[in-house]
Design an enzyme around this catalytic site. Structure first.
Site, PDB file in Angstrom:
ATOM      1  N   ASP A 152      41.231  46.026  39.013  1.00 21.43           N
ATOM      2  CA  ASP A 152      40.474  46.342  40.358  1.00 21.43           C
ATOM      3  C   ASP A 152      40.131  45.227  40.390  1.00 21.43           C
ATOM      4  OD1 ASP A 152      37.787  47.716  40.413  1.00 21.43           O
ATOM      5  OD2 ASP A 152      36.528  46.851  38.408  1.00 21.43           O
ATOM      6  N   GLY A 168      36.687  44.395  43.097  1.00 20.17           N
ATOM      7  CA  GLY A 168      35.049  44.623  43.526  1.00 20.17           C
ATOM      8  C   GLY A 168      35.340  44.176  44.074  1.00 20.17           C
ATOM      9  N   GLY A 169      33.315  43.816  44.375  1.00 21.88           N
ATOM     10  CA  GLY A 169      33.092  43.425  45.417  1.00 21.88           C
ATOM     11  C   GLY A 169      32.660  41.552  45.498  1.00 21.88           C
ATOM     12  N   GLU A 176      37.985  54.690  41.501  1.00 18.44           N
ATOM     13  CA  GLU A 176      37.522  53.302  41.537  1.00 18.44           C
ATOM     14  C   GLU A 176      36.862  54.062  40.060  1.00 18.44           C
ATOM     15  OE1 GLU A 176      34.738  51.535  43.498  1.00 18.44           O
ATOM     16  OE2 GLU A 176      33.963  50.240  41.856  1.00 18.44           O
ATOM     17  N   GLY A 189      24.926  42.071  42.085  1.00 15.90           N
ATOM     18  CA  GLY A 189      24.584  40.754  42.837  1.00 15.90           C
ATOM     19  C   GLY A 189      23.566  40.714  43.860  1.00 15.90           C
TER      20      GLY A 189
HETATM   21  P1  ADP Z   1      32.282  44.200  41.368  1.00 12.94           P
HETATM   22  O1  ADP Z   1      33.397  45.400  40.710  1.00 12.94           O
HETATM   23  O2  ADP Z   1      31.040  45.046  42.004  1.00 12.94           O
HETATM   24  O3  ADP Z   1      33.224  43.110  41.289  1.00 12.94           O
HETATM   25  P2  ADP Z   1      31.554  43.227  38.111  1.00 12.94           P
HETATM   26  O4  ADP Z   1      31.703  44.107  37.524  1.00 12.94           O
HETATM   27  O5  ADP Z   1      32.292  42.036  38.682  1.00 12.94           O
HETATM   28  O6  ADP Z   1      31.517  43.761  39.638  1.00 12.94           O
HETATM   29  O7  ADP Z   1      30.134  42.326  38.279  1.00 12.94           O
HETATM   30  C1  ADP Z   1      29.893  41.747  39.208  1.00 12.94           C
HETATM   31  C2  ADP Z   1      28.808  40.866  38.561  1.00 12.94           C
HETATM   32  O8  ADP Z   1      28.947  40.372  37.914  1.00 12.94           O
HETATM   33  C3  ADP Z   1      28.358  39.487  39.907  1.00 12.94           C
HETATM   34  O9  ADP Z   1      26.919  39.784  40.694  1.00 12.94           O
HETATM   35  C4  ADP Z   1      27.088  38.991  39.290  1.00 12.94           C
HETATM   36  O10 ADP Z   1      25.924  39.041  39.169  1.00 12.94           O
HETATM   37  C5  ADP Z   1      28.442  38.690  37.377  1.00 12.94           C
HETATM   38  N1  ADP Z   1      29.201  38.341  37.416  1.00 12.94           N
HETATM   39  C6  ADP Z   1      29.863  37.292  36.353  1.00 12.94           C
HETATM   40  N2  ADP Z   1      30.813  36.473  35.957  1.00 12.94           N
HETATM   41  C7  ADP Z   1      30.820  36.110  37.586  1.00 12.94           C
HETATM   42  C8  ADP Z   1      31.677  35.411  38.201  1.00 12.94           C
HETATM   43  N3  ADP Z   1      32.238  34.165  37.754  1.00 12.94           N
HETATM   44  N4  ADP Z   1      31.168  34.685  39.425  1.00 12.94           N
HETATM   45  C9  ADP Z   1      29.710  35.899  40.060  1.00 12.94           C
HETATM   46  N5  ADP Z   1      29.538  36.240  39.628  1.00 12.94           N
HETATM   47  C10 ADP Z   1      29.344  37.187  38.410  1.00 12.94           C
END
Ligand code: ADP
Length: 266
Positions: free
Chosen positions: A6, A8-9, A71, A123
């Site tokens: 997956d 992600g952003g 997704e 984010g």
């Molecule tokens: P995406 O699929 O959009 O990447 P995630 O479910 O992985 O989303 O969640 C991303 C969010 O998780 C970030 O915005 C932050 O708040 C949190 N997060 C958790 N662990 C980390 C990390 N190691 N680095 C950055 N952000 C993290």
């Protein structure tokens, strides 16, 4: 061998089987090459399915034939798998994925419906924390937030109804950051971080509660990396969900739902 990805952003989540047990790995999305290289080395010749907003970019970089999956289908199917494997009810629930942004789904047996989404999510937690405190490390932010208090930053219903009985619980937030409108006043980093997590938590809970009411369920399952090690967000979301009369589950390993859904599709 099969692998689910997956992309992600913010984070790339990877799920795979090892001795019939699910295993996980993650990489920052800023380091796509490290993730593709890791997969190429660990799983030569494996069948791979990729999902998430950066799936196509990931596939182009990996240069190995792979499947792609939508997704939301992957996330809902992975979350249902995790619920069943943790012996939790999985028939009908609201699924709120607090990733970089937040998306809300209604899942019923094998049907799922995207109810909506909001731009307030993990984010937002990172962005507002950085603006207010200069901090940008997730672990440091959530660790400092534990020492914070929202008392001096957020306005509660009881603050407005001073000395009288309010028509709704006084402990509810009347206005997030409602006490912060004082030029020149300084708040501690920990208090600001606790309040940032507060506004994110209460916002994602509110949309989940409204979605639950709309679909006639009271079960809300929360997933996404924003909950990882984040006690303050977990407590805000579970506490507020219960207060609003619904039943919260912050799903263990829920942040890997998309990757698991992709893995299971192979
Ligand atoms: P995406 O699929 O959009 O990447 P995630 O479910 O992985 O989303 O969640 C991303 C969010 O998780 C970030 O915005 C932050 O708040 C949190 N997060 C958790 N662990 C980390 C990390 N190691 N680095 C950055 N952000 C993290």
């Amino acid at each position: 061998k099969t692998v689910g990805v997956d992309a992600g952003g913010t984070l790339i989540k990877i799920a795979f089987w090892e001795n019939e047990e699910l295993k996980f790995q993650k990489f920052p999305s800023t380091d796509l090459p490290a993730a593709t290289e890791w997969i190429r080395r660990q799983f030569p010749g494996a069948e791979i399915c990729v999902t998430g907003g950066k799936a196509s970019l990931f596939q182009a970089l990996m240069q190995i034939d792979s499947e792609q999956m939508i997704e939301f289908e992957a996330t809902c199917s992975g979350a249902q798998y995790l619920l069943r494997s943790q012996s939790l009810p999985a028939d009908s629930f609201i699924l709120t994925n607090v990733g970089t942004g937040t998306s809300v789904h209604y899942v019923e047996n094998n049907r799922h419906l995207r109810v909506g989404g909001i731009g307030v999510g993990g984010g937002t937690l990172m962005g507002l924390s950085c603006i207010m405190t200069g901090m940008s490390d997730y672990k440091e932010i959530i660790s400092l937030s534990r020492q914070g208090s929202r008392k001096a930053v957020d306005l509660k219903v009881s603050d407005i109804y001073e000395g009288t009985t309010p028509p709704i619980p006084g402990d509810l937030t009347a206005s997030n950051f409602g006490k912060a409108n004082h030029p020149g006043q300084k708040w501690s980093d920990q208090d600001l971080l606790a309040s940032v997590i507060g506004v994110v938590g209460e916002t994602v809970t509110t949309v989940s509660i409204l979605a639950a009411a709309q679909h006639g369920t009271s079960a809300i399952v929360y997933i996404g990396s924003s909950f990882v090690d984040n006690d303050v967000l977990r407590e805000t979301v579970t506490g507020y969900t219960i207060l609003r009369g619904a039943v919260p589950t912050v799903l263990t390993n829920g942040e890997y739902s998309g990757a698991i859904g992709a893995l299971l599709s192979l």
